[in-house]
Write a protein that holds these residues in place. Structure first.
Motif, PDB file in Angstrom:
ATOM      1  N   VAL A 138     -12.835   0.432   6.873  1.00 23.53           N
ATOM      2  CA  VAL A 138     -11.804   1.075   7.686  1.00 23.53           C
ATOM      3  C   VAL A 138     -10.547   1.262   6.860  1.00 23.53           C
ATOM      4  N   ARG A 139     -10.089   2.497   6.776  1.00 24.25           N
ATOM      5  CA  ARG A 139      -8.869   2.827   6.058  1.00 24.25           C
ATOM      6  C   ARG A 139      -8.047   3.811   6.888  1.00 24.25           C
ATOM      7  N   HIS A 140      -6.817   3.409   7.201  1.00 27.19           N
ATOM      8  CA  HIS A 140      -5.864   4.285   7.886  1.00 27.19           C
ATOM      9  C   HIS A 140      -6.495   4.938   9.127  1.00 27.19           C
ATOM     10  N   GLY A 141      -7.207   4.121   9.895  1.00 24.44           N
ATOM     11  CA  GLY A 141      -7.788   4.593  11.142  1.00 24.44           C
ATOM     12  C   GLY A 141      -9.116   5.302  11.017  1.00 24.44           C
ATOM     13  N   VAL A 142      -9.590   5.512   9.785  1.00 20.76           N
ATOM     14  CA  VAL A 142     -10.881   6.166   9.568  1.00 20.76           C
ATOM     15  C   VAL A 142     -11.930   5.088   9.305  1.00 20.76           C
ATOM     16  N   SER A 143     -13.001   5.086  10.104  1.00 21.55           N
ATOM     17  CA  SER A 143     -14.087   4.117   9.942  1.00 21.55           C
ATOM     18  C   SER A 143     -15.236   4.776   9.193  1.00 21.55           C
ATOM     19  N   ILE A 144     -15.625   4.173   8.072  1.00 20.15           N
ATOM     20  CA  ILE A 144     -16.645   4.764   7.206  1.00 20.15           C
ATOM     21  C   ILE A 144     -17.844   3.831   7.137  1.00 20.15           C
ATOM     22  N   ASP A 145     -19.023   4.383   7.391  1.00 22.29           N
ATOM     23  CA  ASP A 145     -20.275   3.637   7.267  1.00 22.29           C
ATOM     24  C   ASP A 145     -20.992   4.163   6.026  1.00 22.29           C
ATOM     25  N   PRO A 146     -20.908   3.453   4.892  1.00 22.86           N
ATOM     26  CA  PRO A 146     -21.461   3.990   3.644  1.00 22.86           C
ATOM     27  C   PRO A 146     -22.978   4.099   3.640  1.00 22.86           C
ATOM     28  N   PRO A 215      -2.414  18.758   9.079  1.00 20.22           N
ATOM     29  CA  PRO A 215      -2.818  18.924   7.675  1.00 20.22           C
ATOM     30  C   PRO A 215      -1.691  19.401   6.766  1.00 20.22           C
ATOM     31  N   ALA A 216      -0.707  20.097   7.333  1.00 13.78           N
ATOM     32  CA  ALA A 216       0.412  20.577   6.517  1.00 13.78           C
ATOM     33  C   ALA A 216       1.345  19.441   6.117  1.00 13.78           C
ATOM     34  N   GLU A 217       1.323  18.349   6.888  1.00 14.67           N
ATOM     35  CA  GLU A 217       2.132  17.168   6.578  1.00 14.67           C
ATOM     36  C   GLU A 217       1.227  15.937   6.646  1.00 14.67           C
ATOM     37  N   PRO A 218       0.338  15.787   5.674  1.00 10.18           N
ATOM     38  CA  PRO A 218      -0.678  14.728   5.738  1.00 10.18           C
ATOM     39  C   PRO A 218      -0.073  13.329   5.630  1.00 10.18           C
ATOM     40  N   SER A 219      -0.740  12.382   6.271  1.00  5.15           N
ATOM     41  CA  SER A 219      -0.318  10.983   6.181  1.00  5.15           C
ATOM     42  C   SER A 219      -1.364  10.123   5.484  1.00  5.15           C
ATOM     43  N   ARG A 220      -2.564  10.666   5.292  1.00  8.61           N
ATOM     44  CA  ARG A 220      -3.641   9.902   4.658  1.00  8.61           C
ATOM     45  C   ARG A 220      -3.850  10.349   3.205  1.00  8.61           C
ATOM     46  N   GLY A 226       2.536  16.515  -9.723  1.00  6.77           N
ATOM     47  CA  GLY A 226       2.422  16.388 -11.167  1.00  6.77           C
ATOM     48  C   GLY A 226       1.380  15.393 -11.622  1.00  6.77           C
ATOM     49  N   ARG A 227       0.759  14.671 -10.664  1.00  2.74           N
ATOM     50  CA  ARG A 227      -0.207  13.637 -11.043  1.00  2.74           C
ATOM     51  C   ARG A 227      -1.558  13.809 -10.361  1.00  2.74           C
ATOM     52  N   GLY A 228      -1.563  14.123  -9.061  1.00  2.00           N
ATOM     53  CA  GLY A 228      -2.843  14.265  -8.381  1.00  2.00           C
ATOM     54  C   GLY A 228      -2.749  13.899  -6.916  1.00  2.00           C
ATOM     55  N   TYR A 229      -3.714  13.099  -6.448  1.00  4.90           N
ATOM     56  CA  TYR A 229      -3.807  12.745  -5.036  1.00  4.90           C
ATOM     57  C   TYR A 229      -4.061  11.248  -4.885  1.00  4.90           C
ATOM     58  N   LYS A 230      -3.689  10.732  -3.705  1.00  2.00           N
ATOM     59  CA  LYS A 230      -4.042   9.356  -3.377  1.00  2.00           C
ATOM     60  C   LYS A 230      -4.301   9.257  -1.881  1.00  2.00           C
ATOM     61  N   PHE A 231      -5.062   8.236  -1.504  1.00  2.00           N
ATOM     62  CA  PHE A 231      -5.325   7.945  -0.098  1.00  2.00           C
ATOM     63  C   PHE A 231      -4.423   6.789   0.305  1.00  2.00           C
ATOM     64  N   ALA A 232      -3.495   7.059   1.219  1.00  2.20           N
ATOM     65  CA  ALA A 232      -2.496   6.062   1.598  1.00  2.20           C
ATOM     66  C   ALA A 232      -3.073   5.061   2.593  1.00  2.20           C
ATOM     67  N   THR A 233      -2.737   3.796   2.406  1.00  5.12           N
ATOM     68  CA  THR A 233      -3.106   2.794   3.394  1.00  5.12           C
ATOM     69  C   THR A 233      -2.285   3.019   4.660  1.00  5.12           C
ATOM     70  N   GLY A 234      -2.805   2.538   5.776  1.00  2.00           N
ATOM     71  CA  GLY A 234      -2.115   2.696   7.044  1.00  2.00           C
ATOM     72  C   GLY A 234      -0.897   1.799   7.132  1.00  2.00           C
ATOM     73  N   PRO A 235      -0.041   2.030   8.117  1.00  2.00           N
ATOM     74  CA  PRO A 235       1.201   1.253   8.240  1.00  2.00           C
ATOM     75  C   PRO A 235       0.970  -0.235   8.460  1.00  2.00           C
ATOM     76  N   ASP A 236      -0.179  -0.609   9.025  1.00  2.00           N
ATOM     77  CA  ASP A 236      -0.455  -2.025   9.293  1.00  2.00           C
ATOM     78  C   ASP A 236      -1.478  -2.610   8.325  1.00  2.00           C
ATOM     79  N   GLU A 237      -1.771  -1.872   7.247  1.00  2.00           N
ATOM     80  CA  GLU A 237      -2.766  -2.334   6.288  1.00  2.00           C
ATOM     81  C   GLU A 237      -2.096  -2.831   5.028  1.00  2.00           C
ATOM     82  N   GLU A 238      -2.801  -3.744   4.349  1.00  2.44           N
ATOM     83  CA  GLU A 238      -2.389  -4.170   3.028  1.00  2.44           C
ATOM     84  C   GLU A 238      -3.329  -3.549   2.018  1.00  2.44           C
ATOM     85  N   ASN A 239      -2.803  -3.190   0.866  1.00  5.69           N
ATOM     86  CA  ASN A 239      -3.644  -2.656  -0.198  1.00  5.69           C
ATOM     87  C   ASN A 239      -4.572  -3.765  -0.681  1.00  5.69           C
ATOM     88  N   PRO A 240      -5.915  -3.581  -0.532  1.00  5.90           N
ATOM     89  CA  PRO A 240      -6.853  -4.643  -0.901  1.00  5.90           C
ATOM     90  C   PRO A 240      -6.915  -4.920  -2.382  1.00  5.90           C
TER      91      PRO A 240
END
Length: 241
Positions: A138-146, A215-220, A226-240
Motif C-alpha cells: 500500500v502506497r499513498h492510498g493505492v493497494s497493489i497485489d504483486p 492529473p494536472a496537479e498530481p499528488s502521487r 530537470g531530473r525525472g519522476y518520483k512516487f510520493a509517500t502519503g501524508p501519513d506514511e513513512e518512507n520505508p
C-alpha cells in the motif's frame, strides 16, 4: 533444476527465422517458429512462452495486432519486435502497444540474443520481487497485489495495462526516489531505448489519469524538474527506505 525458457518466433522471412532458431537454441532456449501472424497468434494463445520475438510485417495478422492482443492476455509475455519498418512512428507505436524492445532490420543476431537474455532476466527479477512482496503493498492510498498483478484505489479495481502495472509497482517499491526517464526505461522496460524516453511520459500521463484526483496537479507521481519522476509517500506514511 531450472525450467528451460521457451521462446516463440513469429517471422515470415525463412532465412532470418532459421538464424534466430539456431542462435537462440545455442543459448539453451526451447524455440518454436510460426511463419505467419495467424498461426503465431494461435501458438501464443495456446502456449506458455517466456519471450516472443515478433516481426511487424506478417501475412495474416500483423505484428502490431499480435502485440495488442498479447497484452490483453492474462499471462505477460515479454515481446521484442523486429521489423524493416525502421521509422520512429512504428518504433514508438510498438512500444506503446506493450512491446518491451524494438530492433530494426537488419540487426545483429548477437544483439538480438543479448536483448532476449536481458528481458528474461528482468522478468525473473520481477517475479522474485512479487514473491517477496506477497500480500498487499500500500502506497499513498493505492493497494497493489504483486502476485495477482492488480491494484485498487478507493476500493475500486484499477484498469491497468501490464506496462502501467509494472510502472506503478516499481514506483511503489521505491517511494520518494527520483528516476530519470532513461532510468525508468531500463528498470521497467528492461532495456534503455535511447531516444524513446517520451514513451515514459505517455505511460506516466496514463497512470496519472487513473490514480490521481487531478492529473494536472498530481499528488502521487510527481515531476522533479530537470531530473525525472518520483512516487510520493502519503501524508501519513513513512518512507520505508
Amino acid at each position: 533444476m531450472d525450467r528451460v525458457k521457451r521462446v516463440l518466433i513469429v517471422e515470415d522471412d525463412v532465412h532470418i527465422a532459421e538464424l534466430l532458431l539456431m542462435h537462440l537454441r545455442d543459448e539453451g532456449y526451447a524455440v518454436e517458429h510460426a511463419a505467419d501472424g495467424t498461426v503465431g497468434l494461435h501458438m501464443l494463445d495456446q502456449g506458455n512462452w517466456d519471450a516472443l520475438v515478433l516481426d511487424l510485417m506478417l501475412p495474416g495478422v500483423d505484428g502490431l495486432e499480435i502485440c495488442k492482443r498479447a497484452r490483453a492476455m492474462a499471462r505477460y509475455t515479454p515481446i521484442i519486435i523486429t521489423s524493416a519498418r525502421s521509422s520512429e512512428v512504428h518504433r514508438i507505436l510498438g512500444l506503446e502497444l506493450g512491446a518491451d524492445d524494438y530492433l530494426a532490420k537488419p540487426f545483429s543476431m548477437l544483439e538480438l540474443v543479448a536483448r532476449v537474455r536481458a528481458l528474461l532476466r528482468r522478468t525473473d527479477a520481477m517475479a522474485r520481487n512479487a514473491r517477496m512482496d506477497a500480500g498487499l503493498l500500500v502506497r499513498h492510498g493505492v493497494s497493489i497485489d504483486p502476485l495477482a498483478r492488480s491494484a485498487m484505489l478507493d476500493g475500486k479495481l484499477l484498469d491497468l495495462t501490464p506496462r502501467e502495472f509494472d510502472l506503478l509497482y516499481f514506483f511503489a517499491r521505491n517511494p520518494d526516489q527520483v528516476f530519470s526517464r532513461l532510468g525508468l526505461l531500463n528498470e521497467v522496460w528492461g532495456y534503455q531505448h535511447d531516444g524513446y524516453e517520451h514513451t515514459v511520459n505517455t505511460h506516466i500521463n496514463r497512470l496519472r489519469n487513473k490514480i490521481e484526483l487531478n492529473p494536472a496537479e498530481p499528488s502521487r507521481i510527481l515531476t522533479v524538474w530537470g531530473r525525472g519522476y518520483k512516487f510520493a509517500t502519503g501524508p501519513d506514511e513513512e518512507n520505508p527506505s
